[in-house]
Scaffold this motif. Structure first.
Motif, mmCIF file in Angstrom:
data_model
loop_
_atom_site.group_PDB
_atom_site.id
_atom_site.type_symbol
_atom_site.label_atom_id
_atom_site.label_comp_id
_atom_site.label_asym_id
_atom_site.label_seq_id
_atom_site.Cartn_x
_atom_site.Cartn_y
_atom_site.Cartn_z
ATOM 1 N N ALA A 87 0.830 -1.216 0.000
ATOM 2 C CA ALA A 87 0.000 0.000 0.000
ATOM 3 C C ALA A 87 0.861 1.261 0.000
ATOM 4 O O ALA A 87 0.462 2.292 -0.538
ATOM 5 N N VAL A 88 2.033 1.170 0.583
ATOM 6 C CA VAL A 88 2.943 2.324 0.627
ATOM 7 C C VAL A 88 3.731 2.447 -0.672
ATOM 8 O O VAL A 88 3.943 3.559 -1.190
ATOM 9 N N GLN A 89 4.141 1.314 -1.232
ATOM 10 C CA GLN A 89 5.129 1.324 -2.311
ATOM 11 C C GLN A 89 4.576 1.010 -3.701
ATOM 12 O O GLN A 89 5.283 1.199 -4.696
ATOM 13 N N ALA A 90 3.351 0.532 -3.788
ATOM 14 C CA ALA A 90 2.835 0.084 -5.090
ATOM 15 C C ALA A 90 2.773 1.213 -6.103
ATOM 16 O O ALA A 90 2.341 2.331 -5.793
ATOM 17 N N LYS A 91 3.193 0.873 -7.322
ATOM 18 C CA LYS A 91 3.092 1.800 -8.447
ATOM 19 C C LYS A 91 1.888 1.385 -9.301
ATOM 20 O O LYS A 91 1.266 0.341 -9.073
ATOM 21 N N ARG A 92 1.603 2.200 -10.283
ATOM 22 C CA ARG A 92 0.442 1.930 -11.129
ATOM 23 C C ARG A 92 0.514 0.555 -11.784
ATOM 24 O O ARG A 92 -0.484 -0.160 -11.878
ATOM 25 N N LYS A 93 1.707 0.153 -12.216
ATOM 26 C CA LYS A 93 1.851 -1.142 -12.885
ATOM 27 C C LYS A 93 1.522 -2.292 -11.931
ATOM 28 O O LYS A 93 0.961 -3.318 -12.348
ATOM 29 N N HIS A 94 1.876 -2.120 -10.652
ATOM 30 C CA HIS A 94 1.567 -3.168 -9.681
ATOM 31 C C HIS A 94 0.063 -3.281 -9.455
ATOM 32 O O HIS A 94 -0.493 -4.383 -9.404
ATOM 33 N N MET A 95 -0.575 -2.128 -9.346
ATOM 34 C CA MET A 95 -2.017 -2.145 -9.132
ATOM 35 C C MET A 95 -2.743 -2.768 -10.318
ATOM 36 O O MET A 95 -3.733 -3.491 -10.154
ATOM 37 N N GLN A 96 -2.216 -2.502 -11.508
ATOM 38 C CA GLN A 96 -2.824 -3.094 -12.693
ATOM 39 C C GLN A 96 -2.651 -4.613 -12.687
ATOM 40 O O GLN A 96 -3.582 -5.358 -13.041
ATOM 41 N N SER A 97 -1.487 -5.084 -12.267
ATOM 42 C CA SER A 97 -1.247 -6.530 -12.204
ATOM 43 C C SER A 97 -2.183 -7.190 -11.193
ATOM 44 O O SER A 97 -2.709 -8.288 -11.435
ATOM 45 N N ILE A 98 -2.387 -6.529 -10.059
ATOM 46 C CA ILE A 98 -3.293 -7.073 -9.041
ATOM 47 C C ILE A 98 -4.719 -7.126 -9.595
ATOM 48 O O ILE A 98 -5.428 -8.129 -9.437
ATOM 49 N N ALA A 99 -5.140 -6.047 -10.255
ATOM 50 C CA ALA A 99 -6.487 -6.004 -10.832
ATOM 51 C C ALA A 99 -6.657 -7.056 -11.920
ATOM 52 O O ALA A 99 -7.704 -7.718 -12.010
ATOM 53 N N ASP A 100 -5.632 -7.232 -12.758
ATOM 54 C CA ASP A 100 -5.692 -8.245 -13.815
ATOM 55 C C ASP A 100 -5.843 -9.646 -13.227
ATOM 56 O O ASP A 100 -6.570 -10.489 -13.770
#
Length: 240
Positions: free
Chosen positions: A116-129
């Protein structure tokens, strides 16, 4: 032969070994029903989840049969499968599935907080995918294991620590062992996976909000609910 207290090291294996000895000695005869889970736990001085893991191990190895709504019974051909061949042996290194979930709660809760502190947009997209992949498989009636692994892996990648990443992958891959798979037979279904997906979505929302406490709590809640679902499914199968 009286039951004896056991030490908490690979506890389910020690419990299973004691029960096997009682079966081979004739204390628990073929066709007989084992004592209720709560009674075994009390006599052994251990928790009911530890007894549960031991009974699952004995089932996998062909020593007992779980009859839904009735209890656990000693098989006539102990240690054999339906064809009379020797049943598979569980590796000595295999973790108990309920104990594994508890360990994941501790470690993956903290990892979600870091993400939650360090995630970038690409990480959030991977989690959502990964959640999308889980949803697609679930709606097709397929166990969404690939998406589930990708979800937990993506969160660990967002934490930016290779040791934590490899730990999460090791934990998740341990669920492919025979004990976890057998317990999953009692539990995993389209409704249960839908509940897990909803819990995953709450974790993602907290990470997107960059709220480490909410992310930590959401992951811990997910693990607690997974533990409860697995335990409840076993109680339904083994009504003792």
């Amino acid at each position: 032969m009286p039951l004896q207290s056991v030490e908490p090291q690979r506890l389910y294996r020690q419990i299973a070994e004691q029960l096997r000895k009682l079966m081979t000695s004739g204390e628990f005869k073929p066709g007989s029903r084992l004592p209720a889970e709560r009674d075994l736990a009390k006599q052994l001085g251990v928790s009911r989840p530890s007894v549960r893991e031991a009974l699952i191990a004995l089932e996998v190895e062909g020593w007992v049969e779980v009859r839904t709504g009735s209890g656990v019974y000693v098989l006539e051909r102990a240690g054999k499968n339906a064809r009379g061949a020797k049943a598979p042996k569980i590796p000595a290194s295999e973790w108990g599935p309920l104990e594994l979930i508890r360990a994941r709660r501790v470690i993956e809760g903290e990892i979600a907080g870091l993400a939650a502190v360090q995630a970038k947009r690409k990480h959030m997209q991977s989690i959502a995918d990964a959640i999308d992949a889980m949803r697609e498989d679930t709606e097709r009636g397929v166990a969404p294991l690939a998406g589930d692994r990708a979800f937990h892996t993506a969160i660990a990648q967002a934490a930016d620590n290779v040791v934590l990443l490899e730990t999460v992958q090791t934990f998740w891959d341990a669920r492919r062992g025979p004990l976890f798979e057998r317990l999953g037979d009692y539990f995993e279904s389209v409704p249960s996976w839908r509940m897990a997906i909803h819990e995953h979505e709450i974790v993602l929302e907290a990470i997107r909000a960059h709220d480490p406490q909410a992310a930590r709590t959401a992951m811990q809640s997910h693990m607690d609910k997974s533990h409860s679902r697995f335990s409840a499914s076993w109680r339904r199968a083994n009504s003792s």
